[in-house]
Design a protein around this motif. Structure first.
Motif, short mmCIF file in Angstrom:
data_model
loop_
_atom_site.label_atom_id
_atom_site.label_comp_id
_atom_site.label_asym_id
_atom_site.label_seq_id
_atom_site.Cartn_x
_atom_site.Cartn_y
_atom_site.Cartn_z
N LEU A 17 20.29 105.35 0.36
CA LEU A 17 19.92 104.55 1.52
C LEU A 17 20.01 103.08 1.16
CD1 LEU A 17 16.74 106.59 2.51
CD2 LEU A 17 19.04 106.85 3.44
N ALA A 18 20.41 102.27 2.13
CA ALA A 18 20.50 100.83 1.88
C ALA A 18 19.10 100.23 1.83
CB ALA A 18 21.32 100.17 2.97
N LEU A 19 18.93 99.22 1.00
CA LEU A 19 17.67 98.49 0.92
C LEU A 19 17.50 97.69 2.19
CD1 LEU A 19 15.27 97.76 -0.94
CD2 LEU A 19 16.62 95.84 -1.78
N SER A 20 16.43 97.94 2.93
CA SER A 20 16.18 97.26 4.20
C SER A 20 14.91 96.43 4.10
CB SER A 20 16.05 98.29 5.32
OG SER A 20 15.75 97.65 6.55
N CYS A 21 15.08 95.11 4.05
CA CYS A 21 13.94 94.20 3.86
C CYS A 21 13.86 93.18 4.99
CB CYS A 21 14.06 93.49 2.52
SG CYS A 21 14.13 94.60 1.10
N ASN A 22 14.29 93.55 6.19
CA ASN A 22 14.35 92.61 7.31
C ASN A 22 12.98 92.07 7.71
OD1 ASN A 22 17.12 92.97 7.45
ND2 ASN A 22 16.96 94.68 8.90
N ASN A 23 11.92 92.84 7.48
CA ASN A 23 10.59 92.43 7.90
C ASN A 23 9.86 91.61 6.84
OD1 ASN A 23 10.84 93.79 10.36
ND2 ASN A 23 10.14 95.73 9.45
N PHE A 24 10.51 91.37 5.71
CA PHE A 24 9.89 90.62 4.64
C PHE A 24 10.34 89.15 4.70
CE2 PHE A 24 7.67 93.58 1.88
CZ PHE A 24 8.07 94.80 2.42
N LYS A 25 9.38 88.26 4.57
CA LYS A 25 9.66 86.83 4.53
C LYS A 25 9.24 86.29 3.17
CE LYS A 25 8.92 86.32 9.50
NZ LYS A 25 8.16 85.63 10.55
N GLN A 26 9.67 85.07 2.86
CA GLN A 26 9.31 84.50 1.57
C GLN A 26 7.81 84.27 1.53
OE1 GLN A 26 11.62 81.20 0.30
NE2 GLN A 26 10.46 80.88 -1.57
N GLN A 27 7.12 84.98 0.66
CA GLN A 27 5.66 84.91 0.57
C GLN A 27 5.19 84.42 -0.79
OE1 GLN A 27 4.49 88.92 1.46
NE2 GLN A 27 5.11 88.80 3.59
N ILE A 28 6.12 84.09 -1.67
CA ILE A 28 5.75 83.68 -3.02
C ILE A 28 6.01 82.20 -3.19
CG2 ILE A 28 6.14 84.07 -5.48
CD1 ILE A 28 7.32 86.78 -4.79
N THR A 29 5.03 81.50 -3.72
CA THR A 29 5.20 80.10 -4.08
C THR A 29 5.25 80.01 -5.59
OG1 THR A 29 3.98 79.39 -2.11
CG2 THR A 29 4.25 77.78 -3.90
N PHE A 30 6.35 79.54 -6.11
CA PHE A 30 6.53 79.44 -7.55
C PHE A 30 6.13 78.05 -8.03
CE2 PHE A 30 9.64 82.58 -6.05
CZ PHE A 30 9.23 83.68 -6.79
N GLU A 31 5.47 78.01 -9.19
CA GLU A 31 4.95 76.75 -9.71
C GLU A 31 6.07 75.80 -10.13
OE1 GLU A 31 2.27 77.67 -12.84
OE2 GLU A 31 0.83 78.71 -11.54
N SER A 93 7.81 97.69 -1.64
CA SER A 93 7.36 96.39 -1.11
C SER A 93 7.60 95.25 -2.11
CB SER A 93 5.88 96.46 -0.72
OG SER A 93 5.71 97.31 0.40
N PRO A 94 7.19 95.39 -3.39
CA PRO A 94 7.52 94.33 -4.35
C PRO A 94 9.03 94.14 -4.52
CG PRO A 94 5.83 95.78 -5.24
CD PRO A 94 6.33 96.42 -3.99
N LEU A 95 9.78 95.24 -4.43
CA LEU A 95 11.23 95.15 -4.53
C LEU A 95 11.79 94.28 -3.41
CD1 LEU A 95 14.02 95.99 -5.63
CD2 LEU A 95 13.83 98.08 -4.29
#
Length: 268
Positions: A17-31, A93-95
């Protein structure tokens, strides 16, 4: 003939199955400015926090770690909650989080799995076409030693009791490991085909108590882009030696730890 062909195509479409991440937005702030993101997945009944030595190594290389914590390995979850599908969901989810961030920042995504963690990453590669730049597997639980079949026989009989852990107390997630967790591992392994082309390196000690080195080496040879490296660990812990546990300088010894980090650096 046409019916057979259609059925074959349908089965093939469900196998990956294809990886489907359409509902994920950038949620990580990197230092800091980073050069990549790495998903780090722990082993069976290992305290997830013990993977932070590896995470800190990657931070020093400007590779941002995302730590995955699987069900059964946290204070608010138990072995009774573990299933193959639950672990697959724990990783998905982390992926997606790592994938979306890597795409937005135009940087590579890597994976590092120890033992069980390697199974989870490999499953995502095969079932969701997870687009890792490369993956590193430490003592992956692909090919276990023959005597682990006794544990397999127990959960196949429908038993669900827990087996006391022989690991160091500070490295354990729990004092014992549930048979349902072993079952989840086994079920994931049964689905793996080991037919991908992603660049990977496998590191482990020949004396590993749980994983068969030579069968793992043979598996690596069947991959088109796999490198096998032997670690000769000299653990600094005095009470006993556990060669399967190979995740920091205390469990490996400084010399083997230096070799491991050099090998991991070469995958970046």
């Amino acid at each position: 003939m046409k019916i057979v062909l259609i059925i074959s195509l349908m089965l093939a479409s469900f196998s990956s199955l294809a990886l489907s991440c359409n509902n994920f937005k950038q949620q990580i702030t990197f230092e800091d400015d980073i050069k990549g993101i790495i998903l780090i997945v722990h082993g069976l009944n290992l305290n997830p926090e013990k993977m932070e030595s590896l995470g800190n190594f990657y931070k020093a290389k400007k590779i941002a770690p995302i730590y995955v914590r699987l069900t059964g390995h946290t204070e608010n979850t138990s072995w009774d909650q573990v299933t193959k599908q639950r672990w697959i969901k724990d990783f998905y989810s982390p992926l997606c989080q790592a994938y979306v961030n890597s795409k937005q920042l135009n940087i590579p995504m890597y994976g590092l799995g120890f033992s069980l963690g390697a199974l989870v990453i490999q499953h995502a590669i095969e079932k969701f076409n997870a687009p890792f730049e490369s993956v590193s597997y430490i003592a992956p639980a692909f090919k276990t030693r023959w005597y682990t079949m006794f544990i397999t026989a127990l959960f196949k009989m429908g038993l669900t009791f827990e087996i006391p852990s022989g690991n160091f107390v500070e490295y354990r997630a729990k004092d014992s490991t549930g048979l349902l967790a072993y079952k989840g591992m086994w079920e994931i392994t049964q689905e793996l085909k080991f037919n991908d082309n992603i660049k990977k390196v496998i590191t482990m000690d020949k004396r590993d108590e749980l994983i068969d080195y030579f069968s793992t080496r043979d598996l690596c040879k069947t991959w088109s882009n796999c490198q096998m490296e032997e670690l000769i660990s000299s653990p600094s812990k005095n009470e006993k030696k556990i060669y399967h546990l190979a995740i920091d300088s205390a469990t490996l010894g400084q010399k083997a730890w230096n070799k491991l980090t050099l090998i991991l650096s070469q995958q970046l």
